[in-house]
Scaffold this motif. Sequence first.
Motif, short mmCIF file in Angstrom:
data_model
loop_
_atom_site.label_atom_id
_atom_site.label_comp_id
_atom_site.label_asym_id
_atom_site.label_seq_id
_atom_site.Cartn_x
_atom_site.Cartn_y
_atom_site.Cartn_z
N TYR A 111 46.63 30.02 49.74
CA TYR A 111 47.47 29.20 48.87
C TYR A 111 48.67 29.98 48.37
CZ TYR A 111 43.45 26.16 48.98
OH TYR A 111 42.43 25.37 49.40
N VAL A 114 48.23 33.23 44.88
CA VAL A 114 47.13 33.93 45.52
C VAL A 114 45.82 33.60 44.81
CG1 VAL A 114 46.26 36.18 46.16
CG2 VAL A 114 48.70 35.78 46.09
N ASN A 115 44.89 33.04 45.56
CA ASN A 115 43.63 32.70 44.95
C ASN A 115 42.58 33.75 45.24
OD1 ASN A 115 43.51 30.08 43.40
ND2 ASN A 115 44.73 29.52 45.18
N LEU A 116 42.74 34.86 44.58
CA LEU A 116 41.76 35.94 44.68
C LEU A 116 41.41 36.34 43.26
CD1 LEU A 116 43.43 38.13 47.45
CD2 LEU A 116 41.50 36.60 47.74
N CYS A 117 40.43 37.24 43.15
CA CYS A 117 40.02 37.70 41.82
C CYS A 117 40.62 39.08 41.59
CB CYS A 117 38.51 37.75 41.72
SG CYS A 117 37.78 36.12 41.91
N ASP A 118 41.61 39.18 40.72
CA ASP A 118 42.29 40.47 40.61
C ASP A 118 41.52 41.47 39.75
OD1 ASP A 118 42.78 39.44 38.16
OD2 ASP A 118 44.96 39.36 38.36
N ASN A 119 40.36 41.07 39.25
CA ASN A 119 39.54 42.05 38.53
C ASN A 119 38.64 42.83 39.49
OD1 ASN A 119 38.13 39.64 39.04
ND2 ASN A 119 36.61 40.13 37.48
N LEU A 120 38.60 42.40 40.75
CA LEU A 120 37.71 43.06 41.70
C LEU A 120 38.52 43.91 42.67
CD1 LEU A 120 35.34 40.07 42.45
CD2 LEU A 120 35.02 41.90 40.82
N ASN A 125 37.24 41.48 47.37
CA ASN A 125 37.97 40.24 47.58
C ASN A 125 37.94 39.80 49.03
OD1 ASN A 125 39.35 38.89 45.27
ND2 ASN A 125 39.91 41.01 44.83
N ARG A 179 41.05 37.95 54.14
CA ARG A 179 39.82 37.31 53.73
C ARG A 179 39.58 36.04 54.56
NH1 ARG A 179 35.97 36.38 50.24
NH2 ARG A 179 35.28 34.23 50.25
N SER B 221 39.78 30.50 41.84
CA SER B 221 39.78 31.28 43.08
C SER B 221 38.38 31.32 43.67
CB SER B 221 40.25 32.70 42.82
OG SER B 221 41.56 32.70 42.38
N MET B 225 37.34 30.20 47.31
CA MET B 225 36.80 31.17 48.26
C MET B 225 35.48 30.68 48.84
SD MET B 225 37.15 34.81 46.40
CE MET B 225 38.61 35.79 46.37
#
Lengths: 531, 339
Positions: A111, A114-120, A125, A179, B221, B225
């Motif tokens: 998308y 960015v649909n990721l988890c930036d805490n990881l 990810n 990913r 997210s 995912m």
Amino acid sequence: MTTSPTAIPPDQPDQPGEPDRPDARDREPVVAMTGITVTFPGVKALDGVDLRLFPGEVHALMGENGAGKSTLIKALTGVYAVDAGTIVVDGTARTFAGPAQAQAAGISTVYQEVNLCDNLSVAENVMLGHEVRRAGLVDFRGTRRAAREHLRALNLDIDPASTLSSHSLAVQQLVAICRAMVVDARVLILDEPTSSLDVDEVERLFAVVRDLRGRGVAILFVSHFLEQVYAISDRMTVLRNGTLVGEYRTADLPRVELVQKMIGRSLEVLEQLEEAPKRVAAERGVQPYVQALGLGRKGSIEPFDLDVYPGEVVGLAGLLGSGRTELARLLYGADRSDVGELRVEGQPTRLRTPRAALARRIVYSSESRKTEGIIGDLTVRENIVLGLQAERGWLRRIPQRKADEVVAQYVEQLGIRPADPDAIAGNLSGGNQQKVLLARWLATQPRLLLLDEPTRGIDVGAKAEIQRLVAELAEQGMAVVFISAELEEVLRLSHRIAVMRDRRKIGELVNGDDVTTDDVVDLIASGGQDA
Amino acid sequence: MATDQLTPTRSSGTAAPAPRTRWRIDARYQPVLGTVVVLAVMLAVGGSRYENFLTGRVMANVLINNSFLVVLAVGMTFVILTGGIDLSVGAVVALSGCISAWMFTHGWSAGITIPVCVLVGTLVGLVVGVMVHVFEIQPFIATLAAMFLARGLCYLVAPESIPITDPTIVKLSQTRWGTDDGLVITPSGVIALAVVAIAFVVLHYTRFGRTVYAIGGSEQSARLMGLPVARTKVLVYVISGTCAGLGGLLFAIFSRSGYSLTGVGMELDAIAAVVIGGTLLTGGSGFVLGSVLGVAVLGLIQTIITFQGTLSSWWTKIVIGALLLVFVVLQRLLVLRRR
């Protein structure tokens, strides 16, 4: 990198078996959507749209904002239910209940945001949900190793152990693609992946995309940037207002034609309206009311120069999403610039907030009338005095008599119907709401009026009235920036036209009788290089 | 015990994928590091001012007296990591204790009563989880409702304090293993440590645990995912509820009674321990072992004030309040700096 933008052959040479059949890959689309119709309450968002994706091809989905690109993608990935039409994946009709199911079928989406988890970490990810496990427990070392391999497969040299938030948006975007490939995607949807990347980052992304194409992945690429679409895509589908315009080979469709197909030329109705108000050449020699010198904001709009003189209408032309609104927002202080200088009446000024702009008599009428403009639950009177009140400060009440005077004046002058100040604004027609909004800003007696799509979605008569009003205001000495998707309208009203594309101001035309919409379209298509 | 706690924190550093090559400490460990520093300062101050402070007996007592809080804080960590909050745990502790006392006085055996009072917590957690996820109710409101509900049910079960005389409970409350010099541990302490160990493994080494972190990072997210967001979100409240049920059992063993006013405000102690332990209230960052450290900090404050002798016990609250403020502000600064 390997293929130059203009020299994409009709068929990829990496299919040696059928080199001379132009439509070799047309036999087996991996995804075939036919007659897709999606309706939202009261709106047909998509009406009988077809889309075919072929393995080893980059397919661009083109259209203006609101043409239905996102809806089509969401229909494919199961976010929206399809009201009519079929989706065939690998020869079987499918309906997905959500992105997870689509992913399982090999359709991955990356998308715009960015649909990721930036805490990881990057590794997590990439591998989340697919971690390497030993005896049921996550093996971090193995997971990192697997992530590194997946990143290497895309020629990405990113430390998998680093935290995602420590990387730029571009790298995060690449991680998101990586990913998507972990699940063995055969269809990769890239929804505006380049909108916040700079040139080098885009090239890096494209290298990855070309590599994936070479491996037989079908890629659906959505972008507003014509340059990029021509650089990367093999085929394109054009949508307009939720309907299919057609599917074309990128090499066969010149840019000018593409732009015309995206905009549509069904707007000639207005041409028959009253003769355009006489354009008065702006008084040169006087000081411009505002002057932007290299003003820009990263990720929003590239630095631009623009002068707006009192008594002048400057039109902003360009496709939707070309940066017109972003430009206006910088002039209004709704977004803060990070480079360049803005001068108001010759004075260098930093507009940090809309209030600061208001104090300099700059007002902005938003393109989203319903959400950022009119307060539907309040009356016409209340809506009109809002601007005046904001300018005075909330503690100083406007005397009732003065408010009534102002409201009555503008209701009459602008021809707001019904001419009842106590009518609920939400019940008015779009055109009249727009006039109320105009009245609100005019009541503050602005020197610069920024009008963003003031005529969108209103009927022809109201449109003409608003155009007449804009011309009158300019004649009285107001500086106006007029934004509209309708080129005819911009041409009719403006003294000068700034042409926007890809979040850049690519040129400026002094309007005259010999300037036609085709000139503007040509300028947009050529990117300002040969204009 | 305090030095024991420092080691596992470091080992959690190698467990999660941490860059070892960089010279500065990974941002994720900075809040926990703050907790370690506070703990070290408290131990140093206590040890220098009071004799017999840095002894096994004192440290063991900190664990024993707070074993129920450790269990609650562990459950709360799961919830807060997803960005939620669970206000019901204090009331669930009381409910679980009241039900166990009521069952014992009505002749139920410990073999049935103990599982039942833990499962009461599970059930409350499940209801909360379903409310939060299916009906999309704010966790604050859903758990607030559960809190009132559980507290009200306590009065229904036990209007007055019911003493527990069941031999199993009595035995559990009196058993002490350890050396003569005071380094002892009780069954409650063992249970609490076991819960910590299990939670550590679940949170750091299972896909469920990683999904908890992913949801805390960005729920949207995580959903896109294709992670099992729904299941995970319900489960964290089930875990927190179960921990509260177990905490109620431990508190019943500790006090050997069931009383409806037990654990008023205990949920806030648990939240305070989690936050002081370095978990961000916005979710996505924190560690189970940090929460254990947080409980240790709370326990030590109490111990120091007891040692001091002249201070009112309300000073505990004042110090906790001040500490909490400092930690929340520090966390905020860390988050801002990371942007």
